[in-house]
Design an enzyme around this catalytic site. Structure first.
Site, PDB file in Angstrom:
ATOM      1  CG  HIS A  26     -94.008 -38.801 -73.204  1.00  0.00           C
ATOM      2  ND1 HIS A  26     -94.645 -38.222 -74.274  1.00  0.00           N
ATOM      3  CD2 HIS A  26     -93.239 -37.830 -72.651  1.00  0.00           C
ATOM      4  CE1 HIS A  26     -94.286 -36.949 -74.360  1.00  0.00           C
ATOM      5  NE2 HIS A  26     -93.436 -36.682 -73.378  1.00  0.00           N
ATOM      6  CG  HIS A  33     -90.260 -34.662 -76.993  1.00  0.00           C
ATOM      7  ND1 HIS A  33     -89.807 -35.691 -76.182  1.00  0.00           N
ATOM      8  CD2 HIS A  33     -91.204 -34.007 -76.262  1.00  0.00           C
ATOM      9  CE1 HIS A  33     -90.445 -35.661 -75.025  1.00  0.00           C
ATOM     10  NE2 HIS A  33     -91.289 -34.648 -75.046  1.00  0.00           N
ATOM     11  CB  CYS A  69     -95.414 -28.338 -69.148  1.00  0.00           C
ATOM     12  SG  CYS A  69     -94.447 -27.853 -67.712  1.00  0.00           S
ATOM     13  CG  HIS A  71     -95.265 -31.900 -75.852  1.00  0.00           C
ATOM     14  ND1 HIS A  71     -96.080 -32.240 -74.790  1.00  0.00           N
ATOM     15  CD2 HIS A  71     -94.062 -32.482 -75.624  1.00  0.00           C
ATOM     16  CE1 HIS A  71     -95.390 -33.009 -73.955  1.00  0.00           C
ATOM     17  NE2 HIS A  71     -94.175 -33.166 -74.439  1.00  0.00           N
ATOM     18  CD  GLU A  89    -101.944 -27.826 -69.651  1.00  0.00           C
ATOM     19  OE1 GLU A  89    -101.571 -27.511 -68.497  1.00  0.00           O
ATOM     20  OE2 GLU A  89    -101.223 -28.443 -70.445  1.00  0.00           O
ATOM     21  CE1 TYR A 106     -87.838 -32.903 -67.845  1.00  0.00           C
ATOM     22  CE2 TYR A 106     -88.020 -30.967 -69.231  1.00  0.00           C
ATOM     23  CZ  TYR A 106     -88.591 -32.071 -68.632  1.00  0.00           C
ATOM     24  OH  TYR A 106     -89.912 -32.341 -68.819  1.00  0.00           O
ATOM     25  CD  GLU A 116     -91.518 -35.292 -70.921  1.00  0.00           C
ATOM     26  OE1 GLU A 116     -91.063 -35.691 -72.018  1.00  0.00           O
ATOM     27  OE2 GLU A 116     -92.718 -35.088 -70.717  1.00  0.00           O
ATOM     28  CD  GLU A 118     -90.738 -32.091 -72.182  1.00  0.00           C
ATOM     29  OE1 GLU A 118     -91.853 -32.574 -72.447  1.00  0.00           O
ATOM     30  OE2 GLU A 118     -90.570 -31.156 -71.365  1.00  0.00           O
ATOM     31  CD1 TRP A 163     -91.191 -28.769 -65.623  1.00  0.00           C
ATOM     32  CD2 TRP A 163     -91.264 -31.002 -65.521  1.00  0.00           C
ATOM     33  NE1 TRP A 163     -92.510 -29.137 -65.424  1.00  0.00           N
ATOM     34  CE2 TRP A 163     -92.584 -30.495 -65.368  1.00  0.00           C
ATOM     35  CE3 TRP A 163     -91.067 -32.380 -65.515  1.00  0.00           C
ATOM     36  CZ2 TRP A 163     -93.698 -31.323 -65.189  1.00  0.00           C
ATOM     37  CZ3 TRP A 163     -92.178 -33.205 -65.341  1.00  0.00           C
ATOM     38  CH2 TRP A 163     -93.463 -32.677 -65.177  1.00  0.00           C
TER      39      TRP A 163
END
Length: 198
Positions: A26, A33, A69, A71, A89, A106, A116, A118, A163
């Site tokens: 990032h 990604h 959020c 990955h 989290e 976005y 960002e 993604e 986002w």
């Protein structure tokens, strides 16, 4: 601790076959990604969980956003990544996870130039218990009525991550009752995110 790897994709949502360390990838030239966003609703009162990102986060620290959020790891199904990150989290075991917006993507740029970028399918999760936030990931949480939260975002009265600002009008368009939103077909996911695609 070794950095998690993220999965790079092309503009058609196909995996490039390349991965990179999450934090180091990032930058001001962040490549497209795979990621996900999740919106959590509490079963007993239908309230929505909004979270404030930890101040130590590299991307949008301290910003209020949707519930979670993350990955997917290389080879990890997106659905499984959602469950993993909710536990890590927020200390949550979910009753169900549903795909809502399969083809959301976005690109956003922070004031310091960090990008960002993604392909980011959006999910809904339903829980019966309260969150136990991991302070390394989440600074604060609030359970709010969805309609007043969404109205605040749409009116600009509630600051939110870039986002989520794009996702919330799309979710509102699904109807007024979040637990009744239609579940999307996984065949509409980008190729990289489809089951068995990776």
């Amino acid at each position: 601790m070794q950095s998690e790897l993220i999965v790079f994709v092309d503009e058609d949502g196909q995996p490039t076959g390349e991965t990179g360390p999450k934090l180091e990838s990032h930058t001001d030239k962040t490549r497209l990604h795979l990621a996900f966003s999740c919106y959590i609703f509490r079963k007993r009162d239908n309230k929505f969980l909004v979270t404030q990102r930890a101040l130590s986060k590299k991307v949008w620290p301290g910003v209020w956003t949707n519930s979670c959020c993350g990955h997917p790891l290389p080879g990890e199904p997106v659905h499984a990544a959602v469950i993993r990150r909710l536990a890590f989290e927020l200390g949550l075991q979910v009753e169900r996870v549903d795909l809502l917006l399969p083809d959301f993507s976005y690109r956003a740029v922070m004031e310091n130039g960090t990008v960002e970028h993604e392909i980011c399918p959006v999910y809904r999760a339903v829980v019966s218990v309260d969150a136990r936030p991991n302070p390394d990931e989440v600074a604060e949480v609030k359970w709010l009525p969805w309609d007043s939260f969404a109205e605040g975002v749409l009116s600009g009265a509630m600051p939110i991550s870039p986002w989520a600002r794009e996702q919330i009008p799309l979710l509102v368009a699904l109807g007024p009752a979040p637990l009744a939103w239609p579940v999307a077909d996984e065949d509409r996911l980008p190729p990289v995110a489809r089951p068995l695609a990776r």
